[in-house]
Scaffold this active site. Structure first.
Site, short mmCIF file in Angstrom:
data_model
loop_
_atom_site.label_atom_id
_atom_site.label_comp_id
_atom_site.label_asym_id
_atom_site.label_seq_id
_atom_site.Cartn_x
_atom_site.Cartn_y
_atom_site.Cartn_z
N HIS A 83 0.86 -1.42 -0.05
CA HIS A 83 -0.03 0.02 0.01
C HIS A 83 0.98 1.27 -0.20
CE1 HIS A 83 -4.07 -1.97 0.59
NE2 HIS A 83 -3.17 -2.82 0.94
N ASP A 98 3.39 9.44 -0.53
CA ASP A 98 2.24 8.64 -0.25
C ASP A 98 2.04 7.53 -1.12
OD1 ASP A 98 -0.01 8.04 1.28
OD2 ASP A 98 -0.62 10.34 1.20
#
Ligand code: ADQ
Length: 463
Positions: free
Chosen positions: A162, A371
């Site tokens: 992720h 991110d």
């Protein structure tokens, strides 16, 4: 009746479905996985979040809720310190977010990480049926596939990361980096959020391991095994999220924010309190905007919602103190008796309330320094009124920037860039706001979490 094989998801934390959205610090993973499991009557195995010695004796707590069975184990304090707070969150997380300065390399925590991965394998392997498809999630559990294979699990096993995969020149600073990557090549499919992270991984496999790479098919061949490595950008649960706008809870939240800001435009940031999210840098950008445009201080209220996370890790305590100081400084200098320019809130809200806040906010400020994807950016777009949409200001270093190219893209390290973007967003004509919104809403709607799951599991099924 579905003919899809049962899905077994293994991740660090298992969220009880009912708590979804309520605790912001659970992050984006929880909502995404729940949707995937629900459609396949799946099993979700992981840590309960509780501390006790019972996991060591093999105790598993099983519950079925809303079509999803959860099987959770407790971890001991030593496991939590070494595996979770230690190797996962003080070594891998900073390193994978390009923060070499914060990455700690300790043998003891590395051993704890391997020990807990071994325990996960030992306790989950007996729950896996012969036809199940196994999907392992995130940096906490990179070696798990290899540990399951060592126990004779022959099923298809996939892994999704992720968070970003760092460039090779940073990744090689990790002691035993090669060992970690070799364990990854025990999976049938390894997924990344973006092509950029995928390319970094393939670069490592090719140049450091000497694996054979086929960039068209994503095949990585190494020592007689083949793994498929591809990018699968995660999305939001569109059906669920977009309907929240009809709820009283969302409308009330929207009203609450709008009436409290009155004539001022609200600008919003929603993040777990994490140094990768660029929150202090964002506050600096807002400070710069006020310095450069003092006549506009009364045009704007910034609301930052940031529930604390990983509070036992030192770098997370520091970021909290830093933020409080920065917000206090700007508010001290810029407040009036009836107006505070920055509202800094340390708690989580439900997804319906967030929907309402996003809708009330004329600007969404999403400026992580790094991110993997960033679901808040997509949620902000999804919550806008198509006739009068707000403006998304988005860091070019978020995975989401590869898809949301019509956001106002910024360099989150530059206060000037952020200040300029805020000014541009405040002054943006309706036609341009609509054009940008229309260019983004399609991908937010169509590349949703169900598509993400289907794409990953399709590849895993045929790998
Ligand atoms: P996170 O780092 O947690 O996830 P993100 O993708 O933004 O980051 O997901 C956060 C989720 O938590 C969103 O659904 C958001 O609405 C919710 N949330 C955040 N703050 C909240 C608050 N104050 N109250 C309530 N809810 C809140 C990791 C990676 C990301 C990746 C996701 C999913 O770091 O890059 O996008 O996994 O893969």
């Amino acid at each position: 009746m579905t003919s899809d094989p049962r899905l077994v998801v293994i991740s660090n934390r298992v969220a009880v479905p009912k708590a979804r959205g309520a605790a912001g610090a659970q992050g984006g993973l929880a909502g995404a996985l729940h949707a995937a499991l629900k459609s396949r009557e799946g099993l979700w195995f992981g840590w309960s979040g509780e501390e006790s010695e019972s996991g060591r004796t093999g105790h598993i707590d099983t519950q079925t809720n809303d079509g999803v069975t959860t099987a959770t184990i407790d971890l001991s304090q030593r496991d939590i310190d070494e595996y979770y707070n230690g190797y996962a969150n003080a070594t891998l997380w900073p390193l994978f977010h390009d923060r070499l300065d914060l990455a700690e390399y300790e043998r003891e925590t590395a051993k704890g990480y391997e020990r807990v991965n071994e325990r996960f394998a030992e306790l989950s392997a007996p729950l896996i049926g012969p036809d199940d498809v196994v999907w392992v999630h995130d940096y906490h559990l990179i070696p798990l596939g290899e540990r399951l294979r060592a126990r004779g699990v022959q099923n298809r096993i996939g892994f999704f990361l992720h968070i970003p995969w760092p460039p090779t020149r940073l990744f090689v600073s990790l002691p035993y980096h090669e060992r970690l990557v070799r364990t990854l090549l025990n999976y049938d499919v390894v997924g990344f959020q973006t092509k950029e992270w995928l390319d970094s991984f393939l670069h490592y496999c090719e140049h450091e391991l000497g694996a054979e790479i086929d960039r068209n098919s994503g095949k990585v061949s190494f020592e007689g095994r083949t793994t498929i490595a591809r990018a699968y950008p995660i999305g939001i649960d569109w059906d669920h999220f977009s309907r929240l706008g009809e709820t009283g809870e969302a409308r009330q939240a929207q009203q609450r924010l709008m009436s409290s800001t009155r004539r001022r435009a609200a600008m919003i940031g929603v993040d777990r309190l994490d140094y990768s999210k660029g929150i202090p840098e964002r506050i600096d950008g807002i400070g710069r905007f006020f310095d450069r445009n003092p006549e506009r201080v009364s045009d704007l209220v910034f609301v930052q919602i940031a529930p604390p996370s990983r509070e036992d890790v030192e770098s997370y305590q520091k970021i909290r103190a830093e933020l409080e100081q920065k917000c206090g400084q700007i508010n001290g200098a810029r407040s009036e008796v009836d107006m505070v320019p920055i509202r800094y809130v340390n708690r989580g809200y439900s997804h319906a309330e967030l929907f309402g806040f996003f809708r009330a906010a004329k600007i969404g400020l999403v400026t992580p320094l790094r991110d993997g994807m960033n679901l808040v950016a997509k949620e902000y777009v999804a919550a806008q009124d198509p006739e009068d949409p707000g403006v998304l200001v988005l860091s070019r270093f978020a995975g989401a920037a590869a898809q949301l190219k019509d956001a106002v893209l910024v360099n989150p390290h530059s206060p000037d860039d952020i200040a300029h973007a805020i000014r541009m967003a405040l002054d943006m004509p309706l036609e341009e706001r609509k054009r940008r919104y229309q260019a983004m809403i399609g991908t937010v709607r169509d590349d949703n979490v169900q598509e993400w799951t289907a794409n990953f599991l399709r590849d895993l099924g045929t790998a």
